[in-house]
Motif scaffolding. Structure first.
Motif, PDB file in Angstrom:
ATOM      1  N   TYR A  36     -68.066  86.075  91.911  1.00 47.89           N
ATOM      2  CA  TYR A  36     -66.742  85.942  91.295  1.00 47.89           C
ATOM      3  C   TYR A  36     -65.674  86.805  91.970  1.00 47.89           C
ATOM      4  O   TYR A  36     -64.669  86.294  92.425  1.00 47.89           O
ATOM      5  N   ASP A  37     -65.876  88.103  92.043  1.00 44.17           N
ATOM      6  CA  ASP A  37     -64.800  88.965  92.519  1.00 44.17           C
ATOM      7  C   ASP A  37     -64.757  89.099  94.037  1.00 44.17           C
ATOM      8  O   ASP A  37     -63.758  88.790  94.666  1.00 44.17           O
ATOM      9  N   PHE A  40     -63.818  85.883  95.984  1.00 49.23           N
ATOM     10  CA  PHE A  40     -62.392  85.579  96.100  1.00 49.23           C
ATOM     11  C   PHE A  40     -61.818  86.168  97.384  1.00 49.23           C
ATOM     12  O   PHE A  40     -61.181  85.467  98.166  1.00 49.23           O
ATOM     13  N   GLN A  43     -63.222  84.518 100.594  1.00 55.72           N
ATOM     14  CA  GLN A  43     -62.640  83.226 100.913  1.00 55.72           C
ATOM     15  C   GLN A  43     -61.186  83.329 101.370  1.00 55.72           C
ATOM     16  O   GLN A  43     -60.701  82.447 102.078  1.00 55.72           O
ATOM     17  N   LEU A  44     -60.501  84.414 101.001  1.00 52.97           N
ATOM     18  CA  LEU A  44     -59.147  84.630 101.531  1.00 52.97           C
ATOM     19  C   LEU A  44     -59.169  84.757 103.056  1.00 52.97           C
ATOM     20  O   LEU A  44     -58.192  84.420 103.719  1.00 52.97           O
ATOM     21  N   TRP A 104     -61.507  95.315 100.431  1.00 51.60           N
ATOM     22  CA  TRP A 104     -61.416  95.334  98.978  1.00 51.60           C
ATOM     23  C   TRP A 104     -62.210  96.502  98.392  1.00 51.60           C
ATOM     24  O   TRP A 104     -61.726  97.220  97.529  1.00 51.60           O
ATOM     25  N   PRO A 112     -58.107  91.533  89.453  1.00 51.17           N
ATOM     26  CA  PRO A 112     -57.130  90.515  89.846  1.00 51.17           C
ATOM     27  C   PRO A 112     -55.675  90.951  89.697  1.00 51.17           C
ATOM     28  O   PRO A 112     -54.814  90.507  90.450  1.00 51.17           O
TER      29      PRO A 112
END
Length: 141
Positions: A36-37, A40, A43-44, A104, A112
């Protein structure tokens, strides 16, 4: 607001030949793209790419990451307790994917609400923390 379905490209591109690209070990398998985190931010790093899993005839299940805009590719294969990646093309997709969650995590793995978007007539960027922080360019359609 529900996000609209993005238009799929006319073609995902060609599957790379078995001898194409350079192979190396990687600690991260395709799960990195689905979490989930961190998924993200992973995939950016490859906004034009699609990934899918295909079982080999007499071998492991491989995950293909294909960018039809520039013919870059990465193929993830299980290798004992880890993974190997074979990648090629003008952009080393899996190298980009690995760097993105690392940025990240370095920022403390924020939620988010710490992400923002800057849009101009000629660019779109997702940024972390502040507009001058780590960022990822998105395609303009």
């Amino acid at each position: 607001m529900i996000a609209r379905q993005q238009d799929a490209p006319e073609s995902l591109g060609m599957l790379p030949g078995l001898e194409e690209g350079k192979t190396r070990a990687t600690p991260d398998g395709p799960k990195l793209l689905r979490i989930y985190d961190s998924g993200f931010v992973a995939q950016l790093a490859m906004p034009n790419a699609r990934f899918f899993t295909v079982p080999a005839d007499d071998g492991p299940v491989n995950t293909y990451v294909l960018d039809s805009t520039n013919d870059s590719f990465a193929v993830l294969s299980p290798d004992g307790d880890g993974w190997t990646v074979r990648q090629g093309g003008p952009v080393l997709l899996w190298d980009q994917v690995e760097r993105s969650p690392a940025l990240w995590h370095t920022a403390g793995a924020p939620g988010p609400s710490e992400f923002g978007v800057s849009v101009t007539a000629g660019s779109q960027r997702v940024w972390l923390g502040t507009p001058s922080g780590p960022s990822w360019s998105l395609p303009i359609v």
